[in-house]
Design an enzyme around this catalytic site. Structure first.
Site, PDB file in Angstrom:
ATOM      1  N   ALA A 187      39.014  25.599  48.370  1.00  0.00           N
ATOM      2  CA  ALA A 187      40.333  25.833  48.974  1.00  0.00           C
ATOM      3  C   ALA A 187      41.107  24.529  49.141  1.00  0.00           C
ATOM      4  O   ALA A 187      42.325  24.487  48.941  1.00  0.00           O
ATOM      5  CB  ALA A 187      40.177  26.540  50.320  1.00  0.00           C
ATOM      6  N   ARG A 188      40.414  23.447  49.475  1.00  0.00           N
ATOM      7  CA  ARG A 188      41.065  22.148  49.657  1.00  0.00           C
ATOM      8  C   ARG A 188      41.544  21.552  48.340  1.00  0.00           C
ATOM      9  O   ARG A 188      42.252  20.550  48.337  1.00  0.00           O
ATOM     10  CB  ARG A 188      40.102  21.188  50.357  1.00  0.00           C
ATOM     11  CG  ARG A 188      39.834  21.606  51.785  1.00  0.00           C
ATOM     12  CD  ARG A 188      38.647  20.868  52.366  1.00  0.00           C
ATOM     13  NE  ARG A 188      38.180  21.566  53.551  1.00  0.00           N
ATOM     14  CZ  ARG A 188      37.999  20.989  54.723  1.00  0.00           C
ATOM     15  NH1 ARG A 188      38.250  19.713  54.893  1.00  0.00           N
ATOM     16  NH2 ARG A 188      37.565  21.701  55.733  1.00  0.00           N
ATOM     17  N   GLU A 225      37.333  36.915  41.992  1.00  0.00           N
ATOM     18  CA  GLU A 225      38.668  36.571  41.510  1.00  0.00           C
ATOM     19  C   GLU A 225      38.974  35.138  41.930  1.00  0.00           C
ATOM     20  O   GLU A 225      38.872  34.806  43.111  1.00  0.00           O
ATOM     21  CB  GLU A 225      39.715  37.531  42.084  1.00  0.00           C
ATOM     22  CG  GLU A 225      39.486  38.989  41.712  1.00  0.00           C
ATOM     23  CD  GLU A 225      38.539  39.741  42.642  1.00  0.00           C
ATOM     24  OE1 GLU A 225      38.377  39.343  43.815  1.00  0.00           O
ATOM     25  OE2 GLU A 225      37.944  40.730  42.185  1.00  0.00           O
ATOM     26  N   TYR A 242      29.705  54.056  49.980  1.00  0.00           N
ATOM     27  CA  TYR A 242      30.215  53.796  48.626  1.00  0.00           C
ATOM     28  C   TYR A 242      29.356  54.526  47.594  1.00  0.00           C
ATOM     29  O   TYR A 242      29.869  55.086  46.635  1.00  0.00           O
ATOM     30  CB  TYR A 242      30.216  52.293  48.363  1.00  0.00           C
ATOM     31  CG  TYR A 242      31.044  51.884  47.179  1.00  0.00           C
ATOM     32  CD1 TYR A 242      32.436  51.847  47.253  1.00  0.00           C
ATOM     33  CD2 TYR A 242      30.451  51.520  45.979  1.00  0.00           C
ATOM     34  CE1 TYR A 242      33.204  51.468  46.173  1.00  0.00           C
ATOM     35  CE2 TYR A 242      31.208  51.135  44.890  1.00  0.00           C
ATOM     36  CZ  TYR A 242      32.586  51.113  44.989  1.00  0.00           C
ATOM     37  OH  TYR A 242      33.345  50.738  43.906  1.00  0.00           O
ATOM     38  N   GLN A 293      27.634  47.765  39.166  1.00  0.00           N
ATOM     39  CA  GLN A 293      28.246  46.940  38.119  1.00  0.00           C
ATOM     40  C   GLN A 293      27.371  45.735  37.808  1.00  0.00           C
ATOM     41  O   GLN A 293      26.743  45.161  38.675  1.00  0.00           O
ATOM     42  CB  GLN A 293      29.660  46.508  38.500  1.00  0.00           C
ATOM     43  CG  GLN A 293      29.750  45.565  39.676  1.00  0.00           C
ATOM     44  CD  GLN A 293      31.195  45.281  40.074  1.00  0.00           C
ATOM     45  OE1 GLN A 293      32.145  45.805  39.502  1.00  0.00           O
ATOM     46  NE2 GLN A 293      31.358  44.426  41.061  1.00  0.00           N
TER      47      GLN A 293
END
Length: 186
Positions: free
Chosen positions: A111-112, A133, A166, A176
């Site tokens: 993130a930084r 993602e 789920y 998956q």
């Protein structure tokens, strides 16, 4: 009930195979850290990526995704182009308990650097690898290191069982493997 600790995560991974493979401790020397932490688990990104490209000149449509929008890449370091996006998957396979929801947050190391990681919640009863993602929000190319940490998962136990897991609803991403592109049930 509530947010689960390292002891609970370790127990569930050993007794119920909640996380496979499971890193017993936080590994962090010379790598982006991964493994069990105080109240979470830092997941690793695999070495296969789908990098978004403009080669096909199409529009990204989640209801009718065109695989020409991505190029496949396999390697130890993935370069995400400036202001672009990539998909990857976790090394870890998850077997979520029926009364636990997991929330995933990006690691501050990335993130930084302007790299944002998004993963939707792991619902109770979900089984499978997690599709990750990755957004490069910078005007510069960005490196993603395969087989190292990418995000942290927090496990939250519900105060009562959910009515439908789920697995019960036969979720479209259940079991998956690999990187899974968008799906719409028809």
């Amino acid at each position: 009930m509530g947010l689960k600790s390292d002891a609970w995560i370790r127990k569930m991974s050993h007794e119920k195979a909640m996380i496979v493979p499971f890193a017993e401790e936080q590994v962090g020397r010379g790598v982006v850290s991964y493994g069990v932490s105080s109240y979470g688990y830092d997941i690793r990104v695999g070495d296969e990526f789908k990098i978004f490209t403009n080669i096909g000149g199409t529009v990204v449509d989640p209801k009718n995704f065109d695989e020409k929008n991505v190029v496949d890449f396999k390697g130890d370091v993935c370069i995400v182009p400036p202001n672009s996006f990539a998909l990857a998957r976790t090394i870890e396979y998850f077997n979520m308990p029926d009364n636990v929801l997991a929330i995933c947050l990006g690691k501050s190391t990335y993130a930084r650097c302007g790299i944002i990681v998004n993963v939707t919640p792991f619902e109770p009863g979900f089984k499978g690898h997690i599709t990750i993602e990755i957004s490069n929000t910078t005007p510069l190319p960005a490196k993603i290191y395969a087989n190292e940490g990418i995000a942290q998962v927090l496990f939250i136990e519900g105060d009562e069982p959910c009515e439908v897991t789920y697995a019960d609803k036969k979720g479209k991403y259940q079991a998956q493997e690999g990187i899974t592109l968008p799906r719409i049930l028809k």
